[in-house]
Design an enzyme around this catalytic site. Sequence first.
Site, PDB file in Angstrom:
ATOM      1  N   GLU A  32       0.868  -1.170   0.000  1.00 36.99           N
ATOM      2  CA  GLU A  32       0.000   0.000   0.000  1.00 36.99           C
ATOM      3  C   GLU A  32       0.908   1.223   0.000  1.00 36.99           C
ATOM      4  OE1 GLU A  32      -2.791   0.387   3.225  1.00 36.99           O
ATOM      5  OE2 GLU A  32      -3.577   2.257   2.377  1.00 36.99           O
ATOM      6  N   ARG A 261       5.175 -13.162   9.383  1.00 33.51           N
ATOM      7  CA  ARG A 261       5.830 -11.859   9.218  1.00 33.51           C
ATOM      8  C   ARG A 261       7.251 -11.935   9.737  1.00 33.51           C
ATOM      9  NH1 ARG A 261       1.939  -7.773   8.884  1.00 33.51           N
ATOM     10  NH2 ARG A 261       3.381  -6.075   9.240  1.00 33.51           N
ATOM     11  N   LYS A 271       4.032   0.682   9.984  1.00 35.02           N
ATOM     12  CA  LYS A 271       4.165   1.948   9.270  1.00 35.02           C
ATOM     13  C   LYS A 271       3.691   3.116  10.117  1.00 35.02           C
ATOM     14  CE  LYS A 271       3.442   0.154   4.713  1.00 35.02           C
ATOM     15  NZ  LYS A 271       2.285  -0.032   3.849  1.00 35.02           N
TER      16      LYS A 271
END
Length: 739
Positions: A32, A261, A271
């Site tokens: 994104e 992850r 983020k």
Amino acid sequence: MSEPSSNFVRQIVSDDLREGRCTTVVTRFPPEPNGYLHIGHAKAICLGFGIAAEFGGRCHLRMDDTNPEKEDVSYVRAIQEDIRWLGFDWGEHLHHASDWFERLFDWAKLLIRTGKAYVDEQTEEQIRTNRGTVETPGVPSPWRNRPASESLDLFDAMNRGDFPDGAMVLRAKIDMGHPNMKMRDPLMYRIRNVPHHHAGDRWRVYPFYDWAHGQSDALEGITHSLCTLEFDNNRELYDWFLDQLPPDELPSRPHQYEFARLNLAYTVMSKRLLHALVREGHVDGWDDPRMPTIAGYRRRGYTPASIRDFVERVGVSKAANTVDPALLDACLREDLDATAPRVMVVLDPLPVTLDGAESRVLDAPSWPHDAPREGSRPVPFGPEVLIERADFEVEPPPGFKRLAPGRVVRLRHAGLVRYVSHELGPDGAVARVRCEVVGDEQKPSATLHWVCAADAVDVRVNVYDRLFLDPAPGQERDFRDDLNPASLRVVTAKAEPSVLAAALGSHLQFERVGFFYVEPERSTSGRPVFNRVVPLKDARARSAETPVEAPEEVERTKTVRTLTEVGRGLVARGLSEDQAQVLQDDASLRAWFDQATATGAEPSAVAGYVVTELPRLAREHGGLGALRFGGGELGALAELVGSGRITSTIAKQVLAILATEGGSPAAIVEERGLAPIDDRDALAALVAEVLADAPDKVAAWRGGRTGLHGFFVGQVMQRTGGRADAVVVRELVTAALTP
Ligand code: ATP
Ligand code: MG
């Protein structure tokens, strides 16, 4: 480099190919564009591109751009640069989820017509509470059974901009009692009355991740959709959506597979937190060499090969793991050990007078004899040399093998010397050591690096350390409280003259100290600036003839600076020694500083901007000359901050506007409504709103998750566009949370 090991993704792909479930493997990496890529993304990138390459397929780069408010084209650019730098290429396959908005919109209408979706007018809050819990089924919306024609009309009106944000949503009609919460009539579209950075202003409704993702995969012909474990529960919905669509309109029927992850100790990777670090000025931008971003690692001096090797060694599994950053450092040492030329640089110098030494120039090999490269450089030697202060002890502690009274040591490439005497300075510290040159028949207790005092050159060295002191930053308290105040030390080191010829972007090994990178961004004015990428911790990284302990003392040495008269004058005006050092060495920055302070602005306040912000802006805009403002505006800006008219966060926004558009800081603040929100009552109301919106988090905070404090503060800051005073907000959040 380590060999690829098998993992469950490789196994699945290889089985699918062998058994004919697909003919070409097509993967994608779907970031994104709402921030820079971090080292966790590197894992997803290496996996997606790596698997495709290994099996002769391809990997697409897809901007997962469904949330226009948080996204920006500058991130789109940075993401592409970072992936290329890592060594991967998507060829013609750069896609955007927003390229599919038209198809998604049509398919959404198809779902409405077939009774599988409806427009819901409940508030966000009602939708949340009516979803139920894992134990109790949800409550159907009163709008769930409205006629399809009504939903169709409303959906079109939503997209025409007839309704404000949040007025209604489009939901899939699945099962409000489904054991998988994701299947309880999930949201498909929300209203956002803003244009889109890629799709323009055609849209007022924007799809949610779940509705956009699987459909984009299918439209691009993806076969294996790899994502992280938190999407485990979304898989059922991923498949359900695809099942509702006409198969002949789907180029492929992709499947989702989840892997763990990557988490790194001593690092934050969300983020949201990375944004906060940048916004609040704890670091010098997204590519600060201490950031866990790909751009940060690149500027620090890590190599693409070391990062790829690191990801390969971490492996791909379903088990969540937190990896020690020491593994990445080991990969870097391995990559550079054979290739980086050796030089001698002393970070914290102690003069040594050598009886019987004559000035001459040595021909010193730049690589150890067993390295694949060969070559040498001239190294001047003379009757006075500098060694590391930490390499001499008057009363050596046990295990200390370096120079001390009575000992013989080797000066690398120059021969043996024996201690004669030493002098103390007025402060009681050793000021000088005297040694004599001796023949080769003695056995040295250590080999030391050194530089010739008469020929040494001053170089700026950035000694980087971890950004956080705690292995799990933010777990026990606000993550800001875990920041390492000494994550960067700027040192003026004494180096052999050959370092001045080091190419920008190249790596050197400072013997016995570490691997260093010539940072192109900061090596302006033709003088190399060195970043310490990693210290030489690993004993194997040193050659056998340097039997010294790990040079930890070297790392801990205090900052050494050589301030000139100009520098000392600046310190007298209130600048830190670091700031003074930068300004004394850089005449163009100093000219800005002089202009800015001529407006009457506080020198120390101005220095902050000149030393950290100006070089960054210059880099981004192609040089100081490209900026649309001058020292006068900078002074005016510093005054606005100093007088409390604006916060430092806002000042950065003003700077960004000044850089591209010019103008006066006060007018920019005025015209764009950037003045701070300092009304405590208004802020307290906002805090109350944030807490009310996140009752689960408040409960978690009361249950001991004190790290959530930062979350609440961040929410308030976000809702004010960074215009609130963070200190006041932190106070108010504390007050509101404590009963
Ligand atoms: P964050 O949660 O930090 O904001 P994100 O997952 O929202 O990150 P995206 O840009 O959506 O960021 O991520 C793109 C891809 O990278 C996703 O497929 C995601 O699963 C993967 N990814 C993100 N973080 C990690 C990580 N730490 N380790 C491995 N893959 C990751
Ligand atoms: Mg995401």
